[in-house]
Write a protein that holds these residues in place. Structure first.
Motif, short mmCIF file in Angstrom:
data_model
loop_
_atom_site.label_atom_id
_atom_site.label_comp_id
_atom_site.label_asym_id
_atom_site.label_seq_id
_atom_site.Cartn_x
_atom_site.Cartn_y
_atom_site.Cartn_z
N THR A 1 -7.63 5.70 -1.34
CA THR A 1 -8.38 5.14 -0.46
C THR A 1 -9.22 4.16 -1.13
OG1 THR A 1 -8.26 6.88 1.01
CG2 THR A 1 -9.80 5.37 1.58
N PRO B 1 -5.41 1.53 3.67
CA PRO B 1 -4.75 2.67 2.82
C PRO B 1 -3.85 3.47 3.25
CG PRO B 1 -7.31 2.61 3.19
CD PRO B 1 -6.69 1.58 4.19
N SER C 1 0.93 -1.29 0.10
CA SER C 1 -0.08 0.15 -0.12
C SER C 1 0.93 1.16 -0.09
CB SER C 1 -1.05 0.02 1.23
OG SER C 1 -1.49 1.05 1.40
N THR D 1 -4.39 4.12 11.36
CA THR D 1 -5.02 3.24 10.36
C THR D 1 -5.13 1.92 10.88
OG1 THR D 1 -4.47 4.65 8.48
CG2 THR D 1 -5.10 2.16 8.14
N THR E 1 -15.53 6.27 2.70
CA THR E 1 -14.67 7.17 2.98
C THR E 1 -14.04 7.87 1.80
OG1 THR E 1 -13.43 5.52 4.54
CG2 THR E 1 -11.99 7.47 3.99
N ALA F 1 -16.30 4.74 8.38
CA ALA F 1 -15.73 5.72 7.12
C ALA F 1 -15.76 7.05 7.63
CB ALA F 1 -16.64 5.27 6.01
N CYS G 1 -7.10 1.24 -2.55
CA CYS G 1 -6.54 0.43 -1.68
C CYS G 1 -7.86 -0.48 -0.97
CB CYS G 1 -6.14 1.00 -0.43
SG CYS G 1 -4.54 1.83 -0.94
N GLY G 2 -8.95 0.13 -0.95
CA GLY G 2 -10.05 -1.07 -0.33
C GLY G 2 -10.69 -1.93 -1.38
N CYS H 1 -13.83 1.80 2.83
CA CYS H 1 -13.11 2.55 2.07
C CYS H 1 -13.71 3.17 1.03
CB CYS H 1 -11.80 1.90 1.11
SG CYS H 1 -10.59 1.15 2.45
N TYR I 1 -8.33 11.05 7.90
CA TYR I 1 -7.35 11.16 7.04
C TYR I 1 -7.38 12.72 6.33
CZ TYR I 1 -6.76 6.10 6.27
OH TYR I 1 -6.49 4.95 6.26
N TYR J 1 -8.27 -0.49 11.68
CA TYR J 1 -8.61 -1.97 11.11
C TYR J 1 -8.56 -2.97 12.31
CZ TYR J 1 -8.41 -1.19 6.13
OH TYR J 1 -8.83 -0.76 4.65
N SER K 1 -14.35 -4.28 4.84
CA SER K 1 -13.45 -2.94 4.75
C SER K 1 -13.32 -2.24 3.46
CB SER K 1 -12.04 -3.44 5.25
OG SER K 1 -12.16 -4.11 6.38
#
Length: 704
Positions: free
Chosen positions: A343, A353, A74, A99, A132, A301, A346-347, A129, A308, A103, A125
């Motif tokens: 983000t 992320p 990531s 993060t 988010t 989120a 990554c999700g 994301c 973030y 998580y 998750s």
């Protein structure tokens, strides 16, 4: 940054400004040549080692669903994308501890729900994301980053010191755990017997403190009196990564005499093992998540989006503070928009992320300031020596250096070219026979290195190459995982402590804390070094009250991080400082004092030797090292902050008398006041007495 809440206006302005210098971002980095490797290597270790540690923490907290392979991947992917198409290339992206906390909370929540369980954790998750990213899109489009303009130094430095405390806490916690039995380990193994656990813990202390002390010492190599210039410069640039290798090698010395698990080393699956890549196809499982949990993902989120938004923006702000003298525009709005896309990506890939991180981002800027200083200083020293060989006058020499300086600059079309600082009158008088600018230079009095140090402003090598290279190297760590697993965990804890300490110089909040513990009889020493202007303009009691308030607020924020899930919301406490600064603090502090203590720019008065306040001439010589003694005032000095001098720096390389006129120009207005009952040991009995001039704010409390 221009404050605007018009939809898309901030993004459009950011893109317009950064596109004008995009080509220069790459060409400037390549022109630096191999020297760009020094800041690249420095920030690579600062980025990779915490990410590996957080990956191990995630592996323990998620039963192996997420590992260091995912955190490294990531960080590398997001870092490469940001370095290529991001707005502010000085900003370093990585998986941060908040993060990891979020998580961990989401995994425990999913594991306790039969509808989700361990198998659908990454899919759920992914929906978190998605939500988010949508909220980050809205905030970027609506110009939410304009609020960052309201953050003054009190908020930024408090947040920076809080991150340093969290890094130090992680280092201490890791060392304490070295004396304990790790979770999910066979307690009957020999290395977990009490005697061997104690041996492991003590060896861990040796490795951690060894790395910490040698790392800090190597950063000051340019000020060593031993070794050649190039060797000292090499150690200063690459000493910390070298120390990681050295202490990793030391850990293998007793290998044949101790059980295999001593000292403990990194544990993470290889990238080709099944558990390391099973999450890359998580996108196809997202539709298996029940609708109620898809909607419910909006709640975590929201917390992540706020986290973030704050972390990313503040990391960007700290990496481009005004004292860094950056020439290129900021890009808060566009970078937040890009963070939303990262983000989301990554999700869908099933990895945690990455966002802007502290203290790596300001550390990156400082290392690039070192690089720019090296390039400018070497060029100007060569130009000055060439001019002296041709018997040029001081005016001609200065013009030649100015021309060489301009050749090293590539300002944008809308910027005025920046120049060297003006020559001081004391320099003209001390380095020429007649005190005239057009007179020949007296080579015995003109110290090239010292004078160029005084003339050069602080600048940063703003480019994208170092960020791109360090992100690529982080990605290479995924393939090099078998090699990384040779590093002892105790070396990681030492590096965490090193990063915490390395982030303190330049933090005015930290400097004021040190001032509180300075004995009243020794406070005059503050004026002997570069110092913030509030030292001379604000009473000591006011400084103490302001610092105590900031310390209490810091401890509250730090205590909040100990609360399991609410701890990730500590940025809200930092954001609350905006109304506190605007509406509450003015009720307790005078406006002028508050402006000096919480000024937007870190203006500093010049360093002044205390004996200069009592004598009418400088009676000592100052020696300066060779060409490789570069930028000690930024990296290798114990006070390491970046300094803007508001008046000429008092220096001399000879026994040249300084007349009263020049003394009045360089005196700090309150230096003489400190002499009232606080005579320096170097002055007593050695010079004429000076009339007292009242009291300095620094000494007000000492008379009580």
């Amino acid at each position: 940054m221009e404050e605007t809440f018009v939809p898309f206006e901030g993004i459009k302005n950011d893109l317009k400004g950064r596109l004008m210098c995009y080509k220069q971002d790459w060409t400037g980095g390549f022109k630096a040549g191999f020297r760009i490797l020094a800041p690249t290597t420095y920030i690579f270790f600062a980025s990779a080692i915490p990410v590996i540690s957080f990956g191990e923490q995630l592996e323990r907290n998620t039963d192996g669903v997420l590992t260091a392979v995912q955190t490294l991947a990531s960080t590398a992917i997001c870092g490469i994308i940001h370095s290529v198409i991001g707005g502010q290339p000085l900003l370093i992206l990585g998986v941060a501890e908040p993060t990891v906390i979020m998580y961990t909370f989401m995994f425990n929540f999913a594991k306790a729900r039969p509808e989700l369980g361990r198998n659908l954790f990454l899919a759920w998750s992914g929906w978190v994301c998605v939500w988010t990213a949508l909220m980050l899109f809205v905030m970027a489009i609506c110009g939410a980053c304009s609020i960052i303009n309201r953050f003054t130094r009190v908020a930024g430095e408090l947040f920076g010191l809080l991150i340093a405390m969290l890094f130090m806490q992680q280092a201490i916690k890791g060392l304490v755990d070295e004396f304990r039995i790790p979770e999910r380990e066979n307690q009957k193994l020999m290395e977990f017997l009490p005697s061997w656990r104690f041996a492991n813990g003590m060896f861990a202390l040796v490795l951690s403190f060894g790395l910490l002390l040698t790392g800090l010492r190597s950063r000051k190599a340019r000020s060593w009196r031993y070794g050649t210039g190039w060797l000292r410069s090499l150690i200063a640039d690459y000493g910390v990564p070298l120390m990681v290798l050295v202490w990793t090698g030391v850990s293998y010395i007793p290998a044949g005499d101790v059980p295999k698990g001593i000292p403990r080393r990194l544990l993470s699956p290889n990238p080709w093992s099944p558990g390391a890549y099973g999450n890359w196809t998580v996108a196809k499982e997202m539709l298996d998540v029940p609708v109620v949990y898809i909607i419910g993902a909006f709640i975590p989120a929201t917390m992540i989006a706020v986290l973030y938004y704050f972390d990313h923006s503040v990391a960007s702000q700290l990496s481009q503070q005004k004292e860094f003298n950056l020439r290129k525009p900021s890009s808060y709005h566009y970078d937040l928009l890009l963070l939303g896309f990262l983000t989301l990506m990554c999700g869908l890939l099933g990895v945690p992320p990455s966002n802007g991180v502290i203290p790596q981002s300001p550390m990156h800027t400082k290392s690039l300031a070192t690089l720019k200083y090296q390039l400018l200083r070497n060029r100007l020293v060569a130009t000055a020596r060439k001019s002296i060989k041709t018997n040029a006058s001081l005016g001609q020499l200065y013009n030649n250096m100015q021309e060489a300086y301009h050749h090293m600059q590539t300002p944008l079309v809308y910027q005025q070219p920046q120049g060297l600082k003006e020559l001081k009158e004391s320099t003209i008088q001390a380095t020429t026979f007649t005190g005239n600018l057009n007179a020949p230079v007296d080579e015995t009095l003109f110290d090239i290195e010292k004078e160029i140090d005084d003339l050069l402003p602080v600048e940063v090598k703003e480019q994208r190459v170092s960020n791109f290279l360090q992100s690529t190297m982080v990605g290479g760590c995924v393939a090099a995982m078998p090699i990384l697993k040779m590093i002892p965990t105790s070396v990681l804890w030492g590096y965490f402590a090193f990063m915490a300490i390395e982030s303190l110089p330049g933090n005015q909040f930290w400097e004021r804390i040190l001032l509180l513990f300075t004995a009243p009889s020794r406070r005059f020493k503050v004026l002997e070094d570069y110092h913030a202007t509030f030292v001379e303009t604000v009473p000591f009691k006011t400084i103490a009250m302001f610092t105590i308030f900031q310390t209490i607020y810091l401890l509250i924020c730090f205590g909040l991080t100990w609360i399991p899930i609410a701890g990730v919301m500590f940025p809200l406490m930092i954001m609350f400082l905006i109304p506190v600064r605007q509406y509450i603090l003015p009720r307790f502090f005078k406006g002028a004092h508050l402006q000096d203590l919480d000024a937007a720019e870190y203006e500093e008065a010049p360093a002044l030797p205390f004996n200069l306040a009592a004598e009418t001439e400088i009676g000592s010589t100052t020696s300066y090292p060779g060409d490789s003694e570069i930028l000690d005032e930024v990296i290798t000095r114990s006070r390491g902050e970046f300094r803007h001098t508001s008046s000429p720096k008092v220096t001399s390389s000879s026994l040249t008398p300084v007349n009263k006129r020049s003394l009045s120009q360089v005196f700090s207005p309150r230096v003489g006041e400190l002499r009232l009952g606080q005579m320096s040991p170097r002055v007593v009995g050695n010079g004429p007495k000076q009339a007292s001039c009242g009291r300095s704010p620094l000494n007000q409390s000492s008379s009580n």
